[in-house]
Enzyme design. Structure first.
Site, short mmCIF file in Angstrom:
data_model
loop_
_atom_site.label_atom_id
_atom_site.label_comp_id
_atom_site.label_asym_id
_atom_site.label_seq_id
_atom_site.Cartn_x
_atom_site.Cartn_y
_atom_site.Cartn_z
N HIS A 9 0.72 -0.91 -0.37
CA HIS A 9 -0.28 0.22 0.07
C HIS A 9 1.43 1.40 -0.10
CE1 HIS A 9 1.18 0.91 4.37
NE2 HIS A 9 0.44 -0.40 4.71
N ARG A 60 -6.06 0.46 3.83
CA ARG A 60 -4.73 1.41 3.30
C ARG A 60 -4.13 0.50 2.48
NH1 ARG A 60 -3.30 -0.74 8.22
NH2 ARG A 60 -1.10 -1.78 8.49
N GLU A 87 -1.51 -6.82 7.10
CA GLU A 87 0.39 -6.75 7.30
C GLU A 87 0.18 -7.69 9.40
OE1 GLU A 87 2.94 -6.52 7.97
OE2 GLU A 87 2.93 -3.94 7.45
N TYR A 90 1.34 -6.71 15.17
CA TYR A 90 2.56 -5.70 16.12
C TYR A 90 2.32 -5.58 17.62
CZ TYR A 90 6.65 -4.16 13.56
OH TYR A 90 7.18 -3.57 12.68
N HIS A 182 0.71 -5.67 2.19
CA HIS A 182 1.31 -4.30 3.51
C HIS A 182 3.10 -5.47 3.32
CE1 HIS A 182 -2.34 -3.63 5.47
NE2 HIS A 182 -2.52 -5.53 4.52
O1 LIG Z 1 2.70 -2.06 10.32
C1 LIG Z 1 3.53 -1.44 10.90
O2 LIG Z 1 3.78 -0.52 11.38
C2 LIG Z 1 4.48 -1.24 9.23
O3 LIG Z 1 3.42 -1.32 7.93
C3 LIG Z 1 5.14 -2.16 8.21
O4 LIG Z 1 6.17 -2.11 10.03
P1 LIG Z 1 7.66 -1.93 9.67
O5 LIG Z 1 8.49 -1.23 8.82
O6 LIG Z 1 8.16 -2.35 11.40
O7 LIG Z 1 7.97 -3.71 9.40
#
Ligand SMILES: O=C(O)[C@H](O)COP(=O)(O)O
Length: 232
Positions: A9, A60, A87, A90, A182
């Protein structure tokens, strides 16, 4: 010969703010929309047209796909949205500023969370508003399918079965396929397609709005791989 295009994206609002995003559903910035338009124009110039497209359930990636397909005059294209292409989750880092987190925990620890193959960030608490159990788009999933955090290894564990069970049959029956996804779901696909080991994939970075083309034979063996801008 078949063509598979992987497209991350365009810049999102949280990319711009340098915040860990994962499964949080943030939209594109104006720059991100422009990147998506430029990616569509690049694919148009190179005569790329698609038979089917896949994307995640995050806006996105969906909007990047819409804008790209609009440039190609292919808004009619059948599109499959799949949470498996999201993605990587996190975890408890979701929403935090990446630079501030590096100041607090050290750059090395943050690099391990971001790029190690199998060390996930700390998990989200179940009562966090960022936990996918509170999000109606995941209501049909089993509780054990809902991540509270993911490493790249765990991301691959949901991307790869989806690749094998959904995308491979589609790609086997068509010529050109576009996947708008992603950074880390694309890295998982690249690890599989390029047969990279756990060490090598750590160094692979995916830029926003930069179409990556795989040329494949009928058995989906990789014949060639290049960024489309390199051929422009
Ligand atoms: O989810 C996120 O913060 C980014 O899209 C990807 O993050 P990264 O570069 O830390 O893998």
């Amino acid at each position: 010969m078949k063509k598979l295009v992987l497209l991350r994206h365009g810049q999102s609002i949280w990319n711009q703010e340098n915040r860990f995003t994962g499964w949080h559903d943030v939209d594109l910035t104006d720059k991100g929309r422009e990147e998506a338009r430029a990616a569509g124009q690049l694919m148009l110039r190179h005569g790329l047209r698609f038979d089917h497209a896949y994307t995640s359930v995050l806006k996105r990636a969906i909007r990047t796909l819409w804008i790209g397909l609009d440039e190609l005059d292919q808004m009619w294209l059948p599109v499959t949205k799949a949470w498996q292409l999201n993605e990587r989750h996190y975890g408890a880092l979701t929403g935090l500023n990446k630079a501030e987190t590096a100041e607090e925990y050290g750059a090395e620890q943050v690099h391990i969370w971001r790029r190690s193959y199998d060390t996930p960030p700390p998990a989200l608490e179940e009562d966090s508003p960022y936990h996918p159990k509170h999000d109606p788009r995941y209501a049909g999933l089993q509780p054990e399918q809902l991540p509270a955090t993911e490493s790249l290894a765990l991301t691959l564990e949901r991307v790869l079965p989806y690749w094998n069970e959904a995308i491979v049959p589609t790609l086997s029956g068509c010529d050109n396929l576009l996947i708008a996804a992603h950074g880390n779901s694309i890295r998982a696909l690249i690890k599989h397609l390029d047969q990279l080991d756990n060490e090598s994939i750590m160094k692979v970075e995916i830029a926003t709005g930069d179409p990556l083309v795989y040329e494949l034979d009928d058995a989906l063996n990789v014949l060639d791989k290049y960024y489309l801008r390199e051929r422009d």
